[in-house]
Scaffold this active site. Structure first.
Site, PDB file in Angstrom:
ATOM      1  N   PHE A  82       6.066  -0.124   8.295  1.00 17.04           N
ATOM      2  CA  PHE A  82       6.234  -0.313   9.989  1.00 17.04           C
ATOM      3  C   PHE A  82       6.303   0.900  10.612  1.00 17.04           C
ATOM      4  O   PHE A  82       5.797   0.698  11.793  1.00 17.04           O
ATOM      5  CB  PHE A  82       7.851  -0.896   9.899  1.00 17.04           C
ATOM      6  N   SER A 128       8.306   2.929   0.785  1.00 19.16           N
ATOM      7  CA  SER A 128       9.116   3.535   0.417  1.00 19.16           C
ATOM      8  C   SER A 128       8.884   3.694  -1.208  1.00 19.16           C
ATOM      9  O   SER A 128       8.043   3.130  -1.779  1.00 19.16           O
ATOM     10  CB  SER A 128      10.228   2.464   0.369  1.00 19.16           C
ATOM     11  N   GLU A 155       5.548  -6.584   7.585  1.00 19.09           N
ATOM     12  CA  GLU A 155       5.958  -7.761   8.581  1.00 19.09           C
ATOM     13  C   GLU A 155       6.884  -7.287   9.532  1.00 19.09           C
ATOM     14  O   GLU A 155       7.076  -8.492  10.419  1.00 19.09           O
ATOM     15  CB  GLU A 155       6.680  -8.686   7.473  1.00 19.09           C
ATOM     16  N   ARG A 156       7.320  -6.469   9.787  1.00 18.73           N
ATOM     17  CA  ARG A 156       8.261  -5.984  10.884  1.00 18.73           C
ATOM     18  C   ARG A 156       7.377  -5.691  12.255  1.00 18.73           C
ATOM     19  O   ARG A 156       7.887  -5.796  13.347  1.00 18.73           O
ATOM     20  CB  ARG A 156       9.050  -4.824  10.581  1.00 18.73           C
ATOM     21  N   CYS A 192       7.592   9.819   7.567  1.00 25.41           N
ATOM     22  CA  CYS A 192       7.721  10.432   6.221  1.00 25.41           C
ATOM     23  C   CYS A 192       7.393  11.934   6.400  1.00 25.41           C
ATOM     24  O   CYS A 192       7.824  12.551   5.468  1.00 25.41           O
ATOM     25  CB  CYS A 192       6.457   9.735   5.392  1.00 25.41           C
ATOM     26  N   GLU A 252      16.632   9.200   1.369  1.00 23.95           N
ATOM     27  CA  GLU A 252      15.952   9.115   2.707  1.00 23.95           C
ATOM     28  C   GLU A 252      16.694   8.193   3.744  1.00 23.95           C
ATOM     29  O   GLU A 252      16.836   7.191   3.330  1.00 23.95           O
ATOM     30  CB  GLU A 252      14.371   8.683   2.320  1.00 23.95           C
TER      31      GLU A 252
HETATM   32  P1  NAD Z   1       8.756  -0.500   2.706  1.00 27.46           P
HETATM   33  O1  NAD Z   1       8.602   0.218   1.077  1.00 27.46           O
HETATM   34  O2  NAD Z   1       9.955  -1.290   2.851  1.00 27.46           O
HETATM   35  O3  NAD Z   1       7.672  -1.436   3.032  1.00 27.46           O
HETATM   36  C1  NAD Z   1       6.104  -1.064   2.764  1.00 27.46           C
HETATM   37  C2  NAD Z   1       5.398  -2.198   2.431  1.00 27.46           C
HETATM   38  O4  NAD Z   1       5.649  -2.911   1.381  1.00 27.46           O
HETATM   39  C3  NAD Z   1       5.379  -3.209   3.674  1.00 27.46           C
HETATM   40  O5  NAD Z   1       4.159  -3.834   3.687  1.00 27.46           O
HETATM   41  C4  NAD Z   1       6.130  -4.434   2.988  1.00 27.46           C
HETATM   42  O6  NAD Z   1       6.015  -5.682   3.206  1.00 27.46           O
HETATM   43  C5  NAD Z   1       6.133  -4.438   1.641  1.00 27.46           C
HETATM   44  N1  NAD Z   1       7.275  -4.447   0.747  1.00 27.46           N
HETATM   45  C6  NAD Z   1       8.417  -4.502   1.012  1.00 27.46           C
HETATM   46  N2  NAD Z   1       9.427  -4.728   0.033  1.00 27.46           N
HETATM   47  C7  NAD Z   1       8.550  -5.085  -0.875  1.00 27.46           C
HETATM   48  C8  NAD Z   1       8.703  -5.701  -2.265  1.00 27.46           C
HETATM   49  N3  NAD Z   1      10.069  -5.940  -2.574  1.00 27.46           N
HETATM   50  N4  NAD Z   1       7.716  -5.895  -3.110  1.00 27.46           N
HETATM   51  C9  NAD Z   1       6.505  -5.909  -2.698  1.00 27.46           C
HETATM   52  N5  NAD Z   1       6.176  -5.429  -1.445  1.00 27.46           N
HETATM   53  C10 NAD Z   1       7.264  -5.083  -0.681  1.00 27.46           C
HETATM   54  O7  NAD Z   1       8.746   0.692   3.814  1.00 27.46           O
HETATM   55  P2  NAD Z   1       9.026   0.707   5.418  1.00 27.46           P
HETATM   56  O8  NAD Z   1      10.277   0.338   5.410  1.00 27.46           O
HETATM   57  O9  NAD Z   1       8.046  -0.329   5.839  1.00 27.46           O
HETATM   58  O10 NAD Z   1       8.575   2.144   5.655  1.00 27.46           O
HETATM   59  C11 NAD Z   1       9.186   3.376   5.708  1.00 27.46           C
HETATM   60  C12 NAD Z   1       8.987   4.008   4.316  1.00 27.46           C
HETATM   61  O11 NAD Z   1       7.453   4.216   4.149  1.00 27.46           O
HETATM   62  C13 NAD Z   1       9.701   5.117   4.015  1.00 27.46           C
HETATM   63  O12 NAD Z   1      10.222   5.422   2.922  1.00 27.46           O
HETATM   64  C14 NAD Z   1       8.591   6.402   4.333  1.00 27.46           C
HETATM   65  O13 NAD Z   1       9.060   7.633   3.765  1.00 27.46           O
HETATM   66  C15 NAD Z   1       7.567   5.729   3.799  1.00 27.46           C
HETATM   67  N6  NAD Z   1       6.233   6.346   4.297  1.00 27.46           N
HETATM   68  C16 NAD Z   1       5.674   7.182   3.646  1.00 27.46           C
HETATM   69  C17 NAD Z   1       4.292   7.550   3.992  1.00 27.46           C
HETATM   70  C18 NAD Z   1       3.838   8.890   3.436  1.00 27.46           C
HETATM   71  O14 NAD Z   1       2.439   9.069   3.665  1.00 27.46           O
HETATM   72  N7  NAD Z   1       4.336   9.311   2.094  1.00 27.46           N
HETATM   73  C19 NAD Z   1       3.818   7.634   5.408  1.00 27.46           C
HETATM   74  C20 NAD Z   1       4.739   6.561   6.269  1.00 27.46           C
HETATM   75  C21 NAD Z   1       5.745   5.965   5.677  1.00 27.46           C
END
Ligand code: NAD
Length: 505
Positions: free
Chosen positions: A154, A231, A181-182, A286, A388
């Site tokens: 998101f 994540s 989806e957010r 991140c 985090e």
């Molecule tokens: P998230 O992991 O909750 O979601 C990421 C994606 O995974 C979304 O499209 C979501 O729909 C999907 N998803 C969520 N739960 C799932 C599940 N149980 N099974 C399958 N798919 C699922 O992450 P977020 O809250 O949207 O974003 C924040 C996180 O992203 C933080 O941990 C941040 O550090 C990380 N991030 C990392 C980088 C990097 O380059 N390392 C860059 C941006 C964000």
């Protein structure tokens, strides 16, 4: 049928918006008001598989178009993004909550990758060896994979998708994108702009959804690669399932970025850096700095004294309010999670220097607001240090030596980014060489590589072998092929070729 059909975010496939059929919807908040603003269709397994089918059918034709012609679409896409920048930023901010300036900045960083991808013909060039044996030549070149999937978080709904699809598509792949989806509206709009830029139908598709759609994509046998950003919990799962289904996976995950402040650092530079890196975008980055390691009490006390008034003076508000420096966090759930961590920090014995929990923004009393928060005397066992938090909460850890500082950096499970602030070239050089971290800053708090370098962490911040965009991105989205050829020989020995007679010798 959704209650909010008029405010429903649809999928995008084969060059048009596609209404969801699953009957499942996700809520999208306006983080400033804390109210549900729209809904998004959540795809069923069948709908996600259909999307892969569309991308699969488009691959043969798209990959056969010369790279020099494929990138013409990206040149036009670049112009369209600039033309629609205000609209894209508004869509992004209204669902994410970050300020309009932040939103525009992030879109422009995505655009850097588009510009990089315009040069793909140069990057797809192979290597050639003349006469590896008598009359035998050998060369290698890179070919696209097929259907590539992107699953994005998101916090950067425009930039992170643009880390992926412009390069994948320029390399000749077709793409299925599953945004968060957010806040999906801005991402879907990007796909519409790619169509307007001349991209053939089916080359870029956006499927909205949650775990059901993700599971369908990462197990579909027609999918060749998965790029995930999000994540660590989800990324590790996607890496394991995707790899066990034979796919190439890059999963860029969570972080806890440490900034080490040496006793000789420039104090004002440090304070400025902390303000931007810890609290910019409400800490939902991140690459945000979430831990400052102060080497010595003297510099720690001086920095803290200068930091407190700056933090208290930070202007928090809705994304479209004038002069706002920090917006709300993305959802009420995110707000509650962050507040819980602050309570845990207190329970575990950290000193709460600035508490952002009681903030109230006039006219936006129900919004997902939390003020910048600062903890001192944090220790490595506390959950506010290990986890985090992904919000505007900064932890200060005090140590007495450089060795202790670098040990902290290296012992943390995450390894995305880090920085050292010092005037000592020797310390900086040692830090750069010894830290177990993917992206390192020297007096630069957020060392995000530009598009023509590659972005990625180490340890549990990245699963897979490839970083994203830059040269690693091109390698990820292509496979190497090596050809060895021998032709009938004899021309030097005087063989006569008679092409008029049908090319016979
Ligand atoms: P998230 O992991 O909750 O979601 C990421 C994606 O995974 C979304 O499209 C979501 O729909 C999907 N998803 C969520 N739960 C799932 C599940 N149980 N099974 C399958 N798919 C699922 O992450 P977020 O809250 O949207 O974003 C924040 C996180 O992203 C933080 O941990 C941040 O550090 C990380 N991030 C990392 C980088 C990097 O380059 N390392 C860059 C941006 C964000």
């Amino acid at each position: 049928m959704s209650k909010l059909a008029q405010d429903l975010v649809h999928h995008y496939s084969a060059g048009r918006y596609v209404e969801g059929r699953s009957g499942r919807y996700g809520d999208i908040y306006n983080p400033a008001t804390g109210q549900i603003a729209r809904q998004v269709s959540l795809a069923s397994t069948t709908e996600a598989q259909e999307m892969v089918g569309v991308a699969f059918s488009a691959f043969e034709e798209w990959s056969a178009i010369p790279a020099t012609r494929r990138v013409q679409v990206l040149y036009r896409f670049r112009e369209l993004i600039l033309l629609h920048l205000d609209e894209l930023a508004e869509l992004l901010s209204s669902e994410h909550g970050k300020t309009i300036d932040d939103a525009k900045g992030s879109i422009m960083r995505g655009l850097d990758v588009v510009e990089f991808a315009c040069g793909i013909p140069q990057l797809l060039k192979g290597e050639y060896s003349d006469s590896v044996a008598s009359g035998v030549d050998s060369w290698s070149f890179r070919q696209p994979l097929g259907v590539c999937v992107g699953i994005t978080p998101f916090n950067f709904p425009a930039m992170v998708p643009m880390w992926m699809f412009p390069i994948a598509i320029a390399c000749g792949n077709t793409f299925v994108l599953k945004p968060s989806e957010r806040d999906p509206s801005c991402t879907v709009k990007l796909a519409e702009l790619m169509t307007k830029a001349g991209l053939p139908d089916g080359v870029l598709n956006v499927v909205n959804g949650d775990r059901e759609a993700v599971d369908a994509l990462i197990t579909d046998e027609r999918v060749q690669s998965i790029s995930f950003v999000g994540s660590t919990r989800v990324g590790e799962y996607i890496y394991q399932v995707g790899s066990s289904h034979g796919k190439r996976v890059q999963a860029l995950c969570g972080a806890k970025n440490h900034m080490v402040v040496m006793p000789d650092a420039d104090i004002d530079q440090v304070v400025d850096a902390i303000m931007g890196a810890a609290y910019g975008s409400a800490g939902e980055r991140c690459m945000a700095v979430s831990v400052v390691v102060m080497v010595g009490d003297q510099i720690a006390d001086t920095v803290m004294e200068k930091l407190k008034p700056r933090i208290k003076g930070l202007k928090v508000g809705a994304y479209d309010q004038k002069g706002v420096e920090m917006g709300p966090v993305v959802t009420p759930d995110a707000l509650n999670r962050i507040k819980k961590y602050i309570s845990q920090g207190l329970d575990e014995g950290a000193k709460l220097v600035v508490d952002g929990r009681d903030i109230s923004i006039s006219g936006y009393e129900e919004g997902c607001f939390i003020g910048a928060t600062l903890f001192d005397n944090v220790t490595p066992k506390m959950s506010i240090y290990t986890d985090e938090i992904f919000g505007p909460v900064l932890c200060v850890v005090r140590v007495t030596s450089y060795d202790e500082a670098i040990a902290l950096v290296n012992e943390h499970e995450y390894g995305n980014g880090t920085a050292i602030f010092t005037r000592d070239g020797d310390a900086a050089r040692d830090f750069m060489a010894r830290c177990q971290i993917g992206m390192v800053g020297v007096n630069v708090p957020i060392p995000v590589p530009l598009a023509f370098h590659s972005f990625g962490g180490w340890k549990r911040s990245l699963f897979g072998d490839h970083h994203i965009h830059g040269p690693e991105g091109v390698r990820f989205y292509t496979r190497l092929k090596t050809v060895t050829s021998r032709w009938p020989s004899g021309i030097r020995a005087g063989a006569v070729y008679n092409f008029k007679g049908g090319g016979e010798r």
